[in-house]
Design a protein around this motif. Structure first.
Motif, PDB file in Angstrom:
ATOM      1  N   GLN A  49     -10.072  -7.709   8.560  1.00 25.98           N
ATOM      2  CA  GLN A  49      -9.865  -7.991   7.139  1.00 25.98           C
ATOM      3  C   GLN A  49      -9.679  -6.702   6.349  1.00 25.98           C
ATOM      4  O   GLN A  49      -8.832  -6.628   5.462  1.00 25.98           O
ATOM      5  CB  GLN A  49     -11.046  -8.778   6.577  1.00 25.98           C
ATOM      6  N   SER A  50     -10.450  -5.678   6.668  1.00 26.26           N
ATOM      7  CA  SER A  50     -10.345  -4.404   5.976  1.00 26.26           C
ATOM      8  C   SER A  50      -8.975  -3.774   6.178  1.00 26.26           C
ATOM      9  O   SER A  50      -8.336  -3.308   5.218  1.00 26.26           O
ATOM     10  CB  SER A  50     -11.436  -3.453   6.485  1.00 26.26           C
ATOM     11  N   GLN A  51      -8.499  -3.771   7.422  1.00 27.43           N
ATOM     12  CA  GLN A  51      -7.181  -3.210   7.706  1.00 27.43           C
ATOM     13  C   GLN A  51      -6.082  -4.005   7.011  1.00 27.43           C
ATOM     14  O   GLN A  51      -5.117  -3.427   6.512  1.00 27.43           O
ATOM     15  CB  GLN A  51      -6.933  -3.177   9.215  1.00 27.43           C
ATOM     16  N   PHE A  52      -6.231  -5.325   6.965  1.00 25.93           N
ATOM     17  CA  PHE A  52      -5.226  -6.151   6.316  1.00 25.93           C
ATOM     18  C   PHE A  52      -5.198  -5.891   4.813  1.00 25.93           C
ATOM     19  O   PHE A  52      -4.133  -5.818   4.205  1.00 25.93           O
ATOM     20  CB  PHE A  52      -5.488  -7.633   6.600  1.00 25.93           C
ATOM     21  N   ARG A  53      -6.383  -5.733   4.214  1.00 22.06           N
ATOM     22  CA  ARG A  53      -6.425  -5.434   2.770  1.00 22.06           C
ATOM     23  C   ARG A  53      -5.792  -4.082   2.466  1.00 22.06           C
ATOM     24  O   ARG A  53      -5.089  -3.921   1.469  1.00 22.06           O
ATOM     25  CB  ARG A  53      -7.868  -5.473   2.273  1.00 22.06           C
ATOM     26  N   LYS A  54      -6.029  -3.092   3.328  1.00 19.02           N
ATOM     27  CA  LYS A  54      -5.399  -1.783   3.153  1.00 19.02           C
ATOM     28  C   LYS A  54      -3.883  -1.907   3.262  1.00 19.02           C
ATOM     29  O   LYS A  54      -3.148  -1.297   2.482  1.00 19.02           O
ATOM     30  CB  LYS A  54      -5.906  -0.795   4.207  1.00 19.02           C
ATOM     31  N   TYR A  55      -3.429  -2.704   4.218  1.00 20.34           N
ATOM     32  CA  TYR A  55      -1.991  -2.924   4.399  1.00 20.34           C
ATOM     33  C   TYR A  55      -1.396  -3.582   3.156  1.00 20.34           C
ATOM     34  O   TYR A  55      -0.347  -3.167   2.666  1.00 20.34           O
ATOM     35  CB  TYR A  55      -1.767  -3.797   5.640  1.00 20.34           C
ATOM     36  N   GLN A  56      -2.069  -4.612   2.628  1.00 16.75           N
ATOM     37  CA  GLN A  56      -1.570  -5.297   1.438  1.00 16.75           C
ATOM     38  C   GLN A  56      -1.522  -4.352   0.235  1.00 16.75           C
ATOM     39  O   GLN A  56      -0.562  -4.358  -0.528  1.00 16.75           O
ATOM     40  CB  GLN A  56      -2.452  -6.496   1.094  1.00 16.75           C
ATOM     41  N   LYS A  57      -2.573  -3.548   0.075  1.00 13.94           N
ATOM     42  CA  LYS A  57      -2.621  -2.623  -1.051  1.00 13.94           C
ATOM     43  C   LYS A  57      -1.506  -1.598  -0.945  1.00 13.94           C
ATOM     44  O   LYS A  57      -0.803  -1.313  -1.919  1.00 13.94           O
ATOM     45  CB  LYS A  57      -3.962  -1.922  -1.120  1.00 13.94           C
ATOM     46  N   LYS A  58      -1.305  -1.056   0.249  1.00 18.87           N
ATOM     47  CA  LYS A  58      -0.233  -0.072   0.453  1.00 18.87           C
ATOM     48  C   LYS A  58       1.128  -0.700   0.192  1.00 18.87           C
ATOM     49  O   LYS A  58       2.006  -0.094  -0.411  1.00 18.87           O
ATOM     50  CB  LYS A  58      -0.300   0.472   1.881  1.00 18.87           C
ATOM     51  N   LYS A  59       1.297  -1.940   0.640  1.00 16.28           N
ATOM     52  CA  LYS A  59       2.560  -2.642   0.459  1.00 16.28           C
ATOM     53  C   LYS A  59       2.845  -2.866  -1.027  1.00 16.28           C
ATOM     54  O   LYS A  59       3.975  -2.659  -1.471  1.00 16.28           O
ATOM     55  CB  LYS A  59       2.474  -3.985   1.184  1.00 16.28           C
ATOM     56  N   THR A  60       1.857  -3.232  -1.818  1.00 10.20           N
ATOM     57  CA  THR A  60       2.065  -3.457  -3.258  1.00 10.20           C
ATOM     58  C   THR A  60       2.191  -2.138  -4.015  1.00 10.20           C
ATOM     59  O   THR A  60       2.905  -2.060  -5.004  1.00 10.20           O
ATOM     60  CB  THR A  60       0.931  -4.295  -3.864  1.00 10.20           C
TER      61      THR A  60
END
Length: 64
Positions: A49-60
């Motif tokens: 979940q942490s890695q996915f949230r980082k990915y989403q934040k970087k993507k936005t």
């Protein structure tokens, strides 16, 4: 109950080459159980979940 150890698809190239693709169609899917109450499972879920949230934040953040 069996548990799968190791990195699985996350550890390397998950795309099979041309020859391997045909042979994998003949292999039935392997069933395995995951103990949802195990502390290792919770740690893994939090890490994913942490890695996915980082990915989403970087993507936005990368969008203009």
């Amino acid at each position: 109950m069996s548990e799968r150890q190791g990195s699985g698809a996350a550890g390397g190239n998950s795309k099979p080459s041309g020859d391997q693709d045909a042979s994998k169609k003949d292999v039935p899917a392997e069933d395995f159980d995951i103990d949802m109450d195990a502390p290792e499972t919770e740690k893994a879920a939090v890490a994913i979940q942490s890695q996915f949230r980082k990915y989403q934040k970087k993507k936005t953040d990368d969008k203009p």
